[in-house]
Every structure is written in C-alpha cells, then in structure tokens.
Design an enzyme around this catalytic site. Structure first.
Site, PDB file in Angstrom:
ATOM      1  N   GLU A 132       0.836  -1.208   0.000  1.00 31.71           N
ATOM      2  CA  GLU A 132       0.000   0.000   0.000  1.00 31.71           C
ATOM      3  C   GLU A 132       0.871   1.258   0.000  1.00 31.71           C
ATOM      4  O   GLU A 132       0.570   2.233  -0.686  1.00 31.71           O
ATOM      5  CB  GLU A 132      -0.930   0.013   1.229  1.00 31.71           C
ATOM      6  CG  GLU A 132      -1.930  -1.135   1.281  1.00 31.71           C
ATOM      7  CD  GLU A 132      -3.075  -0.995   0.290  1.00 31.71           C
ATOM      8  OE1 GLU A 132      -3.070  -0.036  -0.507  1.00 31.71           O
ATOM      9  OE2 GLU A 132      -3.976  -1.864   0.309  1.00 31.71           O
ATOM     10  N   ARG A 165       0.746   3.723  -3.284  1.00 35.13           N
ATOM     11  CA  ARG A 165       0.092   5.020  -3.057  1.00 35.13           C
ATOM     12  C   ARG A 165       1.104   6.146  -2.814  1.00 35.13           C
ATOM     13  O   ARG A 165       1.007   7.215  -3.409  1.00 35.13           O
ATOM     14  CB  ARG A 165      -0.853   4.933  -1.849  1.00 35.13           C
ATOM     15  CG  ARG A 165      -1.935   3.883  -2.009  1.00 35.13           C
ATOM     16  CD  ARG A 165      -2.987   4.025  -0.935  1.00 35.13           C
ATOM     17  NE  ARG A 165      -3.761   2.789  -0.798  1.00 35.13           N
ATOM     18  CZ  ARG A 165      -4.974   2.724  -0.294  1.00 35.13           C
ATOM     19  NH1 ARG A 165      -5.566   3.811   0.134  1.00 35.13           N
ATOM     20  NH2 ARG A 165      -5.608   1.569  -0.189  1.00 35.13           N
ATOM     21  N   GLU A 202     -12.089   0.695 -10.060  1.00 37.81           N
ATOM     22  CA  GLU A 202     -11.667  -0.275 -11.101  1.00 37.81           C
ATOM     23  C   GLU A 202     -12.482  -0.237 -12.392  1.00 37.81           C
ATOM     24  O   GLU A 202     -11.926  -0.261 -13.497  1.00 37.81           O
ATOM     25  CB  GLU A 202     -11.660  -1.701 -10.523  1.00 37.81           C
ATOM     26  CG  GLU A 202     -10.486  -2.001  -9.596  1.00 37.81           C
ATOM     27  CD  GLU A 202     -10.608  -1.344  -8.220  1.00 37.81           C
ATOM     28  OE1 GLU A 202     -11.722  -0.907  -7.879  1.00 37.81           O
ATOM     29  OE2 GLU A 202      -9.600  -1.267  -7.496  1.00 37.81           O
TER      30      GLU A 202
END
Ligand code: DMJ
Length: 596
Positions: free
Chosen positions: A227, A231, A498
């Site tokens: 993550e 990010r 998505e």
C-alpha cells in the site's frame, strides 16, 4: 468454460435503413407510342445530349448510395452513440447497450513512442544527468463540461480533507474528523498528481508545501509495503515525473530506502509490513504469509526509482520476486493468493482469484513488460498464459443474460465459486492495453464482454453503484430471472475506481463514446449517493436509494484514482496521456515507459 460464440449475440442491433429520398421511384407507366414517335423525331444531337444527362444522373445517384452503404469513417463510426444533451444528475433507468464494434489501431510491433533517455536529457536544461526521464505531457487547458463536473468533485473532496483531516490519512466527512492508518498524509500524497493533472494550482501548491515541510518518514510505524509503495512511493514518483521537482524525488528516495528492507526475508519475497524507523520487516498481524498481489505489485515503482537514481538495488530486489514467481508452479498461469516470505513457496490450498489478493499480479506482468520497453519476455509469456488460464478455468456466463464473469477456485479441490469482486473490473482495461501492445486480438472480446458485466453491476443497482462482491447466477429459471445478487455483508461501495479505470482504457484505445456515457452515469451515482456536505463517503448499502448507510470514510484512492480516471475518461484530447508513453501503476500514478 468461456464461450466466444455468445458474444456475437449482442452485436446485432445496428441496422442500416435507406433514407426515402434514395429509394427508387415507383415503376413508370409504359411509354406511349406518341412519346416514342416524338423521341425519334428529335435531332440526333439532342437525343445524345438527353441520354448523356440521364446517364450522368444515374451515376450520381449510384455514387451517393454506395457512399451511404459503405458507412462513415473510423472515427465517426464510433459516434453513433447519442451524446447526452444535458448534464443533469437525474439517474437514468435505461442501460446503454454495449458497444457495437471496436477498432483498435494495429498493435505495436517494434514502434513504441518512448522518449529516448538521451533526448529527454537534452530537452531538460540544467539537467544533472539523473533527475529527469521524460518531459511532462502538454495537458489540454480547455476542459469538457463533464471534466468540469469532475474537477468540482475534486475541489469538494479536497476542501473537506483540508478542513477536517489535513495531513492525516483519511477524511471522515460525516463526523467531520479523520483517521490514520499509515500516518503518511495518505490522501494528500495520493492526490498530488491528480491535482497537477487537473491544473488545480492553488491546491497543488498547498499540498506541495506540506510535503516539503511536514512529510516525515522517520516514523516508528509499521506500514504495509504494497500500500505504501503504490500510493505514496508511486504518488511521489509520478509527481516528480510530471513536475520535474527534485523535492518529490528526494522524498521518494528516502521512502524507498526504508521500504527496501521489506525484502529481507529467507526467500527474497518480501514480508507484508515494514517499520519505517527500525527498517525491520514482519509478516502481517493477521497471518503467516504475504499476499501474492502485494509482493508482485511493487515492481513498477521500485524499478522506476532505480532508473531515475542510477541505484540498481531497488529494481534488483523487486525484479527478483517476479523472476522467482515465474519459476513457481501455477495452475495454467494462475496463482494462489498467499505466499510465504521465508520459504518463498505458495501456501497450499489457497484460493485462486482475479479479485482481492490476486488481481494486480496479472496487471503487473503486462505493465512491467511494457515499462521495460517489452524486453523481458517471460513477463509477456506469463501474462498470456494467465489469460488463457482465466478463459479456460475461471470464465463463465450468467443466466439469463449470458453476462461474462470470472469466478474463483477455492480450497484444495479448487472448486469453482461463482463470485466476482468489484476489484476484478480492472481486468478489461488491462486486457485492452495488452491488445494495443500486440496480445491476441480475442482478448479484446473478453475485455468488452467483461466491462459490460462490470457496468451492469453498477447500473442495475438503484444507486448506480457497484457492490464490493457480486454472486452470479449460472442456472436457468432461478433467482427470479436476475443475473447476479449481492449478499448483505458485501453490499458496500468504497468509492473504488476499477470499472472506471477500465472504461478509460477502452475509451482511450477505441474512441467509442459509449464508455464515456457509462462512466457519466456511474459518476452521477457517486454524486447522488456518496457526496455529503464535507466530502464524499463510502456507503454500506448500494441496494437501496433511501437507506445507503454512509460509512463516514473517504478513501485516498477516490482522489488518487477514481476522480483521476473520470477526468481522463472525459478528456477530449486523449493524446496528453498516451499509453504509448506512460504506464499507470496500480494506484493510477503514471510512470514513464523506458525504451530499454
Ligand atoms: C487501490 O489501492 C489500488 O487500485 C489497488 O491495486 C487495489 N485497490 C485499491 C482501489 O480499489
């Protein structure tokens, strides 16, 4: 299990009808004798002239008919989709039909429009030889009306974050407070390149100031390697590439040097977590193994860091993981979702899915191959094999509408389960990108069929928002004729990107405006059911327009991905962010493609 034939059934709704003016006139009556006599009495020259005029007229009409029947040119052939006449937020009940035909340009063979490193260096005055790879794209200044609406959403989200959560990971817009997870100002860093791309200068400059003065990685904090990489590291790297500002690279290097300790395991496959201060790596709190998608979705970022800095360590560590996994046994190219960092072996009996914990393994096979200028062939082979495995083992069709979905294989017996996560809807975009780069053309059929299903999971809900997980009906005459259903625990929408991401790829590569129209309908769902006074909130129930159960959390990827892909989807000039120059990481942060 995948049946290509069914696709044809949905492509027959365009018919050609001739306008009345081009229809042949009714049959004329037989000419009378007097007409024939008068014709013969005409001088020869006059008769020749009359015949020539008649022939000319006939040829003209024939040409008109031929032009009409041969159809419009490529670009306008996609424009049959009616454009919305207004931008109201009223939800429409009808579902736009699937695209009729999609033309992709010829796949790339050897010609990728990368900027050669030497050229980029030349273009950049004052270059020290290490800090710039490609010039930032020339973004179009004029926004479409739909883009303006997305920019307004970004400003609204940013204002709430700035007011109630500044410098924290997430805004809680309903309670007007914040929450922390990695303690890295996650929303702010994830949003940097979106602000830059949308040309929100004031907001970008206040965010930049926070990065310069407050962003601190010397924290006694365990963070999730994946993550933080996609990010934060990804956000800093892409902002560096876009702005050329050394600040963002310095921050990326500091973070990368801490995160790279994650690879210190028995096998070289990274642990799930790293402590940013002690640089110690550890397994996740909830189990012994790392997730497959996590250990295979850090390579684009680590490689980019090496290529910029000239320090090979990041790329070496990350590439080793892909090479290692390449050598492990798979099920027709498909991988289990857990792997042990100490032994480097799969956890036996773990699930195979294209959703949570499996998804971006497949995405990064393709994207790494593209990032490296298509020079690492095992990545291409593993990607292709995996798509064949998906078709053979995971693809199925619903009843009654024959929607394509990709199920999962569970447990040691690998039983097929008819469940698909919203996360899986990244796949149509990846498949289309692959075809653009020369993968088998029928992958585009899969992409078109799957995006249609994904869009149905949004637009068939009364909120026009998709649930986290849907279960698909494969039996005839059951479930009251519904193709899919949602369980109570899965009915939430977390502001995920998505499906919108895939719509952008498909629009970007085909020019078919139906994808924009679908995205617009979905955006209206977000505006109507997730927008609150101080930002946007995830909701707990997409199945009710009156009881949405706000969850009081605005995820960082809403600004990093969802709004960015919406903005790109509605951009008139799609050349600014060409997939020939940029490869988007799993968090929508664009990184340059390298020619070698
Ligand atoms: C994002 O953090 C990334 O797209 C990741 O790869 C998957 N999940 C979220 C968004 O849904």
């Amino acid at each position: 299990m995948y049946s290509g034939g069914v696709m044809e059934e949905r492509r027959d709704y365009v018919t050609l009808s001739l306008p009345a003016v081009l229809l042949p006139p009714p049959a004329a009556a037989a000419p009378s004798r007097s007409w024939r006599r008068r014709w013969k009495q005409l001088p020869r020259l006059q008769r020749v002239v009359v015949v020539m005029v008649a022939v000319g007229l006939l040829v003209g009409v024939a040409l008109l008919v031929t032009t009409y029947l041969s159809g419009p040119s490529h670009s306008s052939s996609l424009s049959h989709t009616p454009q919305p006449s207004h931008f109201s937020y009223k939800l429409e009940n009808n579902l736009t039909p699937p695209p009729v035909m999609v033309h992709l340009p010829e796949p790339h063979q050897d010609k990728v429009e990368t900027v050669p490193e030497e050229q980029a260096l030349k273009d950049d005055p004052g270059h020290d030889g290490r800090d710039q790879i490609v010039p930032p794209p020339g973004l179009p200044q004029k926004r479409s009306a739909r883009q303006e609406a997305v920019v307004a959403a970004m400003k609204h989200a940013w204002k709430g974050y700035k007011t109630y959560a500044w410098g924290h990971d997430h805004l809680r817009p309903v309670s007007q407070t914040r929450s922390d997870w990695l303690r890295l100002g996650l929303t702010l860093v994830d949003a940097l390149d979106t602000l830059w791309i949308m040309d929100l200068r004031e907001e970008f400059s206040e965010a930049r100031e926070w990065v310069a003065t407050q962003l601190n990685f010397n924290l006694n904090q365990d963070v999730n390697l994946f993550e933080t990489t996609i990010r934060v590291l990804g956000g800093l790297l892409s902002t560096y590439h876009l702005t050329k500002e050394q600040l963002f690279l310095d921050k990326a290097v500091d973070l990368g040097e801490r995160l790279v300790s994650g690879f210190n395991s028995g096998s070289g496959v990274p642990f799930a977590d790293v402590n940013l201060y002690s640089r110690r790596a550890s397994k996740p709190k909830w189990g012994p193994d790392s997730s497959t998608s996590e250990v295979t979705t850090i390579q684009l970022e680590f490689r980019d860091l090496s290529r910029i800095t000239g320090n090979p360590i990041f790329e070496e560590k990350a590439s080793f993981v892909s090479e290692h996994i390449h050598k492990l046994p798979k099920v027709e190219g498909l991988v289990p979702i857990f792997i042990n960092a100490q032994t480097g072996q799969w956890r036996s009996h773990s699930t195979i899915t294209l959703g949570a914990r499996g998804d971006s393994y497949y995405e990064y096979l393709l994207k790494q191959w593209i990032q490296t200028g298509r020079t690492v062939d095992y990545l291409r082979m593993d990607y292709n094999e995996s798509v064949s495995g998906m078709e053979h083992l995971l693809a199925a069709r619903t009843q009654p509408s024959k929607l394509l979905f990709f199920g999962e294989l569970h447990g040691s017996t690998k039983n097929f389960v008819n469940k698909m996560d919203e996360l899986t809807c990244y796949l149509p975009g990846t498949l289309a990108l692959g075809v653009h780069y020369g993968m088998p053309r029928h992958h585009l059929d899969l992409a078109q069929d799957l995006i249609y299903t994904c869009v149905q999971t949004w637009l068939r809900q009364p909120t026009h928002l998709a649930a986290e997980i849907s279960y698909f009906n494969t039996q005839p005459n059951t479930m009251d004729g519904e193709d899919f259903y949602v369980k109570n625990n899965d009915a939430h929408y977390l502001l995920r990107p998505e499906t919108i991401e895939s719509l952008w790829y498909l629009y970007h590569l085909t020019g078919n405006t139906t994808y924009q129209d679908w995205g617009w309908q979905m955006f209206q769902g977000i505006e109507k059911y997730c927008k609150v006074e101080n930002g946007y909130t995830s909701i707990g129930n997409v199945r009710s327009a009156t009881d949405t159960k706000p969850k009081d959390k605005m995820e960082s990827f809403f600004l990093g991905e969802t709004l960015k892909y919406l903005y790109l989807l509605f951009m008139e000039d799609q050349t600014a962010f060409s997939v020939d120059k940029w490869v988007f990481n799993s968090e929508a942060h664009p990184l340059p493609i390298y020619s070698r």
